[in-house]
Design a protein around this motif. Structure first.
Motif, short mmCIF file in Angstrom:
data_model
loop_
_atom_site.label_atom_id
_atom_site.label_comp_id
_atom_site.label_asym_id
_atom_site.label_seq_id
_atom_site.Cartn_x
_atom_site.Cartn_y
_atom_site.Cartn_z
N UNK A 236 -33.33 -31.11 10.13
CA UNK A 236 -31.95 -31.98 10.49
C UNK A 236 -31.65 -32.72 9.02
N UNK A 237 -32.56 -33.44 8.57
CA UNK A 237 -32.32 -34.25 7.26
C UNK A 237 -33.57 -34.07 6.22
N UNK A 238 -33.21 -34.20 4.77
CA UNK A 238 -34.38 -33.85 4.10
C UNK A 238 -35.24 -34.77 4.12
N UNK A 239 -35.18 -35.90 4.59
CA UNK A 239 -36.12 -36.91 4.88
C UNK A 239 -37.39 -36.72 5.69
N UNK A 240 -37.24 -35.44 6.50
CA UNK A 240 -38.28 -34.93 7.12
C UNK A 240 -39.44 -34.31 6.22
N UNK A 241 -38.97 -33.84 5.06
CA UNK A 241 -39.70 -32.86 4.28
C UNK A 241 -41.01 -33.71 3.83
N UNK A 242 -42.09 -33.19 3.90
CA UNK A 242 -43.23 -33.61 3.27
C UNK A 242 -43.88 -32.81 2.12
N UNK A 243 -44.37 -33.48 1.61
CA UNK A 243 -45.02 -32.80 0.25
C UNK A 243 -46.01 -31.72 0.88
N UNK A 244 -46.64 -31.75 2.02
CA UNK A 244 -47.24 -30.37 2.71
C UNK A 244 -46.51 -29.35 2.58
N UNK A 245 -45.17 -29.65 3.09
CA UNK A 245 -44.29 -28.45 3.25
C UNK A 245 -43.98 -27.69 1.88
N UNK B 258 -25.90 -36.33 -1.02
CA UNK B 258 -25.97 -36.89 -2.32
C UNK B 258 -26.95 -38.06 -1.63
N UNK B 259 -27.43 -38.66 -2.76
CA UNK B 259 -28.19 -39.56 -2.49
C UNK B 259 -27.78 -41.03 -1.71
N UNK B 260 -26.48 -41.23 -1.96
CA UNK B 260 -25.63 -42.38 -1.46
C UNK B 260 -24.79 -41.98 -0.22
N UNK B 261 -24.91 -40.57 -0.14
CA UNK B 261 -24.08 -39.98 1.09
C UNK B 261 -24.91 -39.40 2.13
N UNK B 262 -26.02 -39.84 2.30
CA UNK B 262 -26.80 -39.10 3.15
C UNK B 262 -26.48 -39.31 4.45
N UNK B 263 -26.13 -38.23 5.24
CA UNK B 263 -25.80 -38.49 6.82
C UNK B 263 -26.91 -39.16 7.65
N UNK C 43 -28.58 -41.77 6.01
CA UNK C 43 -28.72 -43.04 5.31
C UNK C 43 -29.65 -43.08 4.16
N UNK C 44 -30.78 -42.87 4.50
CA UNK C 44 -31.99 -42.94 3.49
C UNK C 44 -32.78 -41.53 3.21
N UNK C 45 -32.68 -40.71 3.89
CA UNK C 45 -33.69 -39.37 3.79
C UNK C 45 -33.37 -38.73 2.40
N UNK C 46 -32.26 -38.57 1.93
CA UNK C 46 -32.07 -37.83 0.54
C UNK C 46 -32.87 -38.61 -0.27
N UNK C 47 -32.76 -39.98 -0.38
CA UNK C 47 -33.35 -40.86 -1.52
C UNK C 47 -34.87 -40.74 -1.32
N UNK C 48 -35.30 -40.75 -0.24
CA UNK C 48 -36.74 -40.94 0.07
C UNK C 48 -37.48 -39.51 -0.14
N UNK D 100 -41.12 -27.42 -12.77
CA UNK D 100 -40.03 -26.75 -12.67
C UNK D 100 -39.59 -25.84 -11.64
N UNK D 101 -40.98 -25.35 -10.74
CA UNK D 101 -40.59 -24.41 -9.66
C UNK D 101 -40.09 -25.04 -8.52
N UNK D 102 -40.12 -26.49 -8.57
CA UNK D 102 -39.54 -27.49 -7.64
C UNK D 102 -38.43 -28.20 -8.13
N UNK D 103 -37.35 -28.22 -7.08
CA UNK D 103 -36.32 -29.00 -7.67
C UNK D 103 -35.46 -29.40 -6.39
N UNK D 104 -34.84 -30.45 -6.64
CA UNK D 104 -34.04 -31.18 -5.55
C UNK D 104 -32.35 -31.02 -6.08
#
Ligand code: SF4
Ligand code: SF4
Ligand code: SF4
Ligand code: SF4
Lengths: 820, 316
Positions: free
Chosen positions: A726-735, A753-758, A760-765, A785-789
């Motif tokens: 639903x939102x990247x905010x649900x992503x955990x480092x475990x995933x 976008x960090x300021x345009x997260x549907x 609010x805070x998910x993207x920034x977190x 570098x194998x990981x990127x947002x």
């Protein structure tokens, strides 16, 4: 703020404990569009080997017509209890499919729709074999998820058809009237004894030059235009709508309950005059011995302790100023009042209102310019603000419409206006107050038209006349002889010998220093948020912006809503506004509030988070990270607390899930097991020569960008696999670690976008989680570098395609990752 | 009436510090109950019994084996397998056996790097003949065989099937007593259970939670502890939120932040990652993230070997 037990009604009807999963997979070739790219024979053959798949059907479309009927038949006749549909435009097709499935008496949440056209066939059309292999992985992931899907029921919450409007200015009055006309019970709460707010003081409005107290009349049944529009407040009849209650001298002190069903405590200060008895005969003022400066009239005159602030007010009832009145020591007014309306023993009351929603219409006020030392406001009496000038221009005002010098009462013949006083100035308020240029033009024009021999000069930085017809207003002012000097005055000095003010200003256009002599200087002060804004925001649990105004949910999409459901904003409470805009805003807020309550109930799919109380360790993180304040801590046993999610407030984003360090909280609509099953499936088949890259994408902007890259047939390699959350905010480092473990050579997190997260805070977190995960990967000997947002929006499909290519090339260069 | 048959207990230590053995003694007078109801048939730290004696025992003849220590060497692995074969119930005792503990931090290197450091680089080492442990070594009397030192530390459950867990460094005494009571009275929980609690340390911690917003990471010496406010609210990273409770928050009660010895909570596969996700979510600024210098030492002190990735990828 959770819904009280027993208050919410749950529709259990269609939710039964599911028997063993029988998955039906419906493969659409999108009207044949993708039949040449994907090998549908191979896909069908593959699906038949997948455990749990009971039916595979192929067609040209499944979201309408015969195709949709085929799904319904499969559910009804073949007892298919999980539906997987490969279609394009999944959001729209999903709506149609879930609706049909629901009608076939299967819970609509047992459907999984995926887009093998835009997420596979189109972007990989040049490598059809690889595309087919990827499609297999996508279908497998959908089937594995579908097998784990569980029914989700709906709940009803009560919605009281009643609205509280805070603020009895122009916006509040109009919103209240709209809602009352629509049949809602409305409470209009005003802190002053009289309605009208700032607008009523302003006398006239630009650009129509009509009266400030002119409003629309109630229109609940069809009436003629003259009956309904353009009526003075006191004769509009709005106060006669039976379901509209006006509470003056009142303020909000507490708000409890949940959206749709708030309990609001209102503190009502005594007026000491019975509203039902007072006939406004004015006998009381003639006997009242106490005289105080009349603040309403800019202290240009005095008034008695019992008063009305001007003749045409609502309510047309006198009020006693408790700070001035001598009460029982005097009580002269009590004796003369012919109707026995004066009640000196009235006490402060507390009322509890049950309302479904709240509209904040608390307006704005003039900034106090006395802090600006160089302008000496408060020190020299002949320096006034616009509102003070407006009182002089009022025929009912203290000077009966003439403009005088407060110091000696002589007519002001030379008037200088100073613009941007406390506005557009980093020392005070950085923003442009937006209406003061027009107010100056209005006042200058009024003066110049009434007293043509008055010399009127406006000192400005820029004249901002951006509204409709505003520029003509400016032109007219020039034509009738108002002078304009471009420059912000450095100082206003006073010559005591002549009792004259001198405005020192540099004319920037002519590059010369001017000393403008004036009888009266008018400061176009900034407009700032209402005094009690912060307190009220706290009571209501809503936010203020950096300038102290009430913050709307989204300036473009939800301009009159707040982050708290059921609480709306309008008028100058969000920013200084002219009357037409405030009016527009008020009508919009009224519609939103009405829409929220009109069914008398709020029906919601329970796609929400739930806490398992056996595991919640009361770390108290999730209540802070939830962007909607949906989580509270509830006592559970001696000295222990557990988190609880309000089903009404939760938006189902999963930010809390991505926060919880013990996995105690999960989404009903995307369980951890479903995420990992999909991840494993997506990475279980490669079929390309390139290393697998997993893109975990949000369902909003992230997925929209991926959709749009596919729709535009931008190509990227088929080794990139998308897992939607639903939102990247649900992503955990475990995933992220699990993805590497499951064979991903690179991981992309794709969100708004960090300021345009549907949410609010998910993207920034998650950005922070990704950054810390990179540090961790380094410690694990894995190239960070194998990981990127990536933060994308819908129109950035090209950026997604580029990012996918870039990540593939990057991990190819890094070489294969060998995990122990 | 026939006297109930006494249970047979075994205690063993693999790669560990010995603290778990002391914890067994810390149960004080409870040991008398144990002795009354059980015979200890194997306990290298206290009794002189050889491995071959254990090998000679019939399979499943030991009722319960408490196994502490991680699997670092071939010998550890051999004994884990042997005791699994001989014991009806195998309990992973302590953080090393459960999660690898500090021994598991060896997974940041491999055998070669560890030997290089231990036998050559450390300032106190003099090794002119460049001797390192070998699995076979010839001496005058013949060839000696030594157990192999593995590249990777494993937990007990990664090596053999484990019935119960009781983590902690060492396990908290009240939980040991509960475990012994359960065993002695035959009231065993379902297989795979832990004798710690399901909730995290925060649930037992007396400190007061406040804003829950981390604006800066601080070391413990950098704060003036008020002895009341949660460490995280004071900027000090505390592993309490992500750590299985049952210890009664004893470190917190001694004003020391939790470092995580209880291991991951039951629904979490990776203690460190779980805490990182939580920590990053409540950090107010990306700058706070940069202040974390040693993510493994901070978040995985006890659980690296039992994490999702288990070890570092070591390249030549
Ligand atoms: S509207 Fe005009 S006077 Fe007011 S702040 Fe903006 S520019 Fe200045
Ligand atoms: S899912 Fe989102 S809205 Fe719901 S409780 Fe969690 S963080 Fe709040
Ligand atoms: S984050 Fe998890 S453990 Fe912490 S309060 Fe919320 S549900 Fe409970
Ligand atoms: S000090 Fe540690 S264990 Fe205690 S409440 Fe804070 S985070 Fe939790």
């Amino acid at each position: 703020m959770t819904a009280k037990k027993g208050l919410s009604k749950r529709s259990k009807g269609k939710v039964k404990k599911m028997e063993e999963a029988k998955v039906g997979v419906f493969l659409s070739d999108c009207g044949g569009q993708i039949a040449k790219i994907l090998d549908f024979e191979a896909l069908t053959g593959f699906l038949k080997t997948v455990n749990g798949v009971a039916l595979v059907a192929r067609g040209s479309e499944f979201w309408r017509g015969q195709g949709l009927q085929a799904i319904v038949d499969a559910v009804k006749e073949k007892k298919i209890n999980r539906v997987v549909v490969a279609e394009n435009i999944p959001k729209i097709s999903e709506i149609a499919i879930t609706k049909a499935v629901e009608e076939a008496e299967l819970n609509p949440h047992l459907v999984e729709v995926l887009d093998i056209k835009d997420h596979c066939a189109w972007p990989h059309k040049d490598t059809p074999k690889e595309a087919t292999e990827k499609a297999k992985a996508m279908l497998l992931a959908a089937v594995e998820k579908a097998k784990l899907l569980e029914p989700i029921e709906k709940t009803e919450f009560p919605a009281v058809k009643s609205v509280l409007v805070i603020g009895g200015g122009i916006a509040g009055i109009q919103a209240a009237e709209d809602l009352a006309d629509m049949g809602f019970q409305v409470y209009l709460v005003e802190k002053e004894p009289f309605l009208g707010g700032l607008a009523a003081k302003a006398v006239r409005f630009f650009p129509t030059d009509d009266c400030a107290i002119c409003i629309q009349s109630p229109t609940s049944d069809l009436k003629t235009v003259t009956q309904t529009s353009r009526k003075c407040v006191y004769r509009s009849g709005f106060s006669e709508i039976p379901n509209l209650n006006v509470l003056t001298n009142s303020k909000i002190v507490k708000v409890e309950g949940a959206p749709g069903n708030f309990k609001v405590t209102v503190e009502r200060k005594p007026r000491y005059v019975n509203e039902k008895k007072c006939v406004a005969c004015d006998l009381c003022t003639s006997v009242c011995p106490v005289e105080v400066p009349d603040e309403y009239n800019a202290k240009l005159k005095t008034r008695k302790a019992i008063y009305v602030n001007k003749p045409l007010v609502y309510p047309p009832v006198y009020a006693i100023d408790a700070k001035a009145c001598k009460f029982h020591e005097c009580a002269k007014c009590v004796e003369v009042c012919p109707t026995k309306a004066i009640e000196l023993d009235q006490k402060t009351e507390h009322l509890t209102l049950n309302v479904g929603s709240v509209i904040v219409a608390t307006g704005f006020r003039e900034y106090d310019p006395s802090v600006i030392k160089e302008y000496h406001y408060g020190e020299y009496p002949d320096i006034v603000t616009h509102l003070e000038l407006a009182r002089m221009l009022d025929a009912f005002g203290p000077t009966n419409g003439t403009v005088v010098r407060p110091s000696d009462g002589k007519p002001a013949k030379r008037i200088v206006f100073v613009q941007c006083v406390g506005s557009r100035d980093r020392r005070w308020n950085p923003y442009c107050s937006s209406i003061c240029c027009m107010i100056s033009l209005k006042h200058a024009t009024l003066i110049k038209s009434a007293f043509p021999d008055t010399d009127v000069t406006i000192c400005y930085i820029d004249i901002r006349t951006t509204g409709r017809e505003h520029e003509y207003y400016y032109e007219r002012a020039r034509e009738i002889g108002v002078k304009f000097v471009k420059g912000r005055p450095a100082e206003i000095v006073h010559d005591p010998a002549t009792n004259t003010l001198v405005v020192e200003v540099e004319d920037e256009l002519l590059r010369r220093l001017l000393e403008l002599e004036a009888d009266l200087v008018v400061l176009a002060t900034a407009m700032v948020s209402s005094e009690n804004a912060r307190e009220l925001a706290e009571i209501l649990g809503i936010e203020l912006d950096q300038d102290g105004f009430f913050k709307e949910y989204n300036a473009k999409l939800r301009p009159t809503e707040t982050k708290r459901r059921g609480i709306f904003l309008c008028g100058g409470a969000t920013f200084p506004k002219d009357a037409p805009t405030a009016s527009l805003h008020a009508h919009s807020a009224a519609v939103k509030a009405a829409k929220f309550l009109m069914n008398g109930k709020i029906v919601k799919d329970l796609k929400v988070a739930v806490v398992n109380e056996d595991y919640c360790g009361d770390c108290e993180f999730c209540p802070v990270t939830c962007p909607y304040g949906a989580i509270t801590l509830e006592p559970k046993g001696e000295g222990h607390f557990v988190a609880r999610v309000s089903e009404l407030l939760c938006e189902g984003c999963g930010v809390c899930v991505g926060t919880c360090p013990v996995g105690a909280i999960e989404l009903r609509h995307l369980k951890p097991s479903q995420i990992s099953a999909q991840m494993k499936a997506l990475l279980s088949i490669n079929g390309t020569s390139k290393p697998l890259v997993l893109a975990i994408s949000c369902s909003e902007c992230g997925n929209a960008a991926i959709d749009s890259s596919g729709m535009a047939m931008m190509s990227y390699p088929a080794n990139v696999r998308v897992l939607r959350v639903p939102c990247t905010g649900i992503v955990q480092v475990q995933h992220i670690l699990e993805a590497f473990k499951a064979g991903a050579q690179g991981v992309m997190v794709v969100g708004c976008k960090p300021d345009g997260c549907h949410y609010e805070v998910g993207s920034q977190k998650t950005h922070k989680k990704v950054e810390l995960a990179k540090t961790l990967l380094k410690a694990y000997g894995i190239e960070p570098e194998r990981l990127e947002m990536f933060n994308l929006v819908y129109i950035e499909g090209d950026k997604f395609a580029e990012a996918a290519k870039m990540m593939t090339e990057r991990v190819e260069k890094l070489g294969s990752l060998q995990l122990a | 009436m026939e006297k109930p048959k006494k249970l047979k207990f075994a205690f063993y230590w693999a790669a560990s510090c010995g603290g778990c053995e002391i914890a067994v003694l810390d149960i004080n007078e409870k040991i008398l109950d144990v002795i009354a109801k059980a015979d200890i048939v194997f306990w290298p730290v206290a009794m002189d019994i050889k491995y071959k004696d254990v090998e000679a025992m019939p399979d499943k003849s030991i009722d319960v084996c408490f196994f502490n220590g991680a699997i670092r060497t071939e010998e550890n692995e051999h004994m884990a397998k042997l005791l699994r074969q001989k014991a009806k119930v195998l309990v992973a005792f302590g953080s090393c056996a459960c999660d690898g503990c500090v021994i598991g931090l060896g997974n940041l290197w491999n055998r070669e790097k560890i030997f290089e450091r231990a036998y050559f680089e450390t300032p106190s080492t003099r090794n002119p003949q460049s001797v390192t442990p070998q699995t076979r070594f010839k001496v005058a009397q013949g060839e000696l065989e030594l157990p192999e030192f593995y590249d990777t530390v494993k937990t007990l459950a990664q090596t053999v099937d484990v019935d119960y867990f009781i983590s902690g460094c060492p396990p908290p005494v009240p939980r040991i007593i509960e475990a012994l009571d359960a065993i002695l009275n035959g009231k065993l929980p379902p297989k795979g259970s832990s004798f710690l609690l399901n909730k995290s340390v925060c649930d037992e911690c007396p400190r007061e939670k406040k804003e829950r917003k981390i604006t800066q990471v601080k070391r413990i010496y950098e704060i003036e502890d008020d002895f009341k406010t949660c460490f995280l609210d004071q900027g000090v990273i505390c592993m309490g939120p992500a750590t299985r409770g049952g210890c009664g928050a004893q470190c917190l009660k001694a004003n020391i932040p939790c470092t995580g010895c209880g291991g991951p909570t039951p629904r979490v596969s990776d203690q460190g990652a779980a805490m990182i996700s939580a920590f990053a979510s409540i950090a107010t600024d990306p700058k706070v993230i940069e202040q974390v210098v040693d993510p493994v030492g901070t978040f995985y002190k006890y659980s690296l070997a039992n994490s999702i990735l288990r070890r570092r990828v070591v390249r030549e």
